[in-house]
Motif scaffolding. Structure first.
Motif, PDB file in Angstrom:
ATOM      1  N   LYS A   8     -19.712  90.165  74.003  1.00 18.74           N
ATOM      2  CA  LYS A   8     -20.124  90.286  75.399  1.00 18.74           C
ATOM      3  C   LYS A   8     -19.311  91.393  76.041  1.00 18.74           C
ATOM      4  CE  LYS A   8     -21.386  85.491  75.825  1.00 18.74           C
ATOM      5  NZ  LYS A   8     -20.923  84.168  76.137  1.00 18.74           N
ATOM      6  N   ASP A   9     -19.881  92.019  77.030  1.00 21.65           N
ATOM      7  CA  ASP A   9     -19.206  93.092  77.732  1.00 21.65           C
ATOM      8  C   ASP A   9     -17.884  92.589  78.314  1.00 21.65           C
ATOM      9  OD1 ASP A   9     -19.196  95.804  78.532  1.00 21.65           O
ATOM     10  OD2 ASP A   9     -19.727  95.205  80.563  1.00 21.65           O
ATOM     11  N   GLY A  10     -16.800  93.334  78.072  1.00 19.85           N
ATOM     12  CA  GLY A  10     -15.489  92.983  78.598  1.00 19.85           C
ATOM     13  C   GLY A  10     -14.710  91.976  77.772  1.00 19.85           C
ATOM     14  N   MET A  11     -15.268  91.517  76.661  1.00 16.77           N
ATOM     15  CA  MET A  11     -14.586  90.546  75.795  1.00 16.77           C
ATOM     16  C   MET A  11     -13.246  91.123  75.317  1.00 16.77           C
ATOM     17  SD  MET A  11     -16.074  89.034  72.201  1.00 16.77           S
ATOM     18  CE  MET A  11     -17.092  87.752  72.873  1.00 16.77           C
ATOM     19  N   ARG A  12     -12.226  90.286  75.275  1.00 13.08           N
ATOM     20  CA  ARG A  12     -10.902  90.681  74.786  1.00 13.08           C
ATOM     21  C   ARG A  12     -10.628  89.969  73.465  1.00 13.08           C
ATOM     22  NH1 ARG A  12      -7.317  88.284  77.944  1.00 13.08           N
ATOM     23  NH2 ARG A  12      -8.971  86.991  78.758  1.00 13.08           N
TER      24      ARG A  12
END
Length: 82
Positions: free
Chosen positions: A72-76
């Motif tokens: 997902k966008d922004g996943m760390r």
């Protein structure tokens, strides 16, 4: 649609809903973790959630199976490699 995620502090591009394990296997160092007993490097093996070789930390939650998680966008992601 391309997204960006953070892998060990580095921004990485991927396709939305791609499996995290496939993104990690494309990295310059395609390793996922070090074995807790002998410190040997580990990577995805079965790609279906049976072997637990692909464990990583995702958004602060440890021991997540990368082969079962869609990016997902922004996943760390933190692989915890030594």
């Amino acid at each position: 649609m391309p997204i960006e995620l953070n892998i060990d502090g580095t921004l990485c591009r991927a396709e939305e809903d791609e499996l995290l394990a496939t993104v990690l296997l494309r990295q310059p160092v395609p390793l996922f973790r070090n074995h807790p007993v002998d410190d040997s490097p580990r990577a995805a093996f079965c790609m279906m959630g049976v072997c637990f070789e692909c464990l990583v930390e995702v958004d602060g939650v440890k021991n997540q199976q990368a082969c079962l998680i869609r990016v997902k966008d922004g996943m760390r992601v933190n692989r915890g490699l030594k």
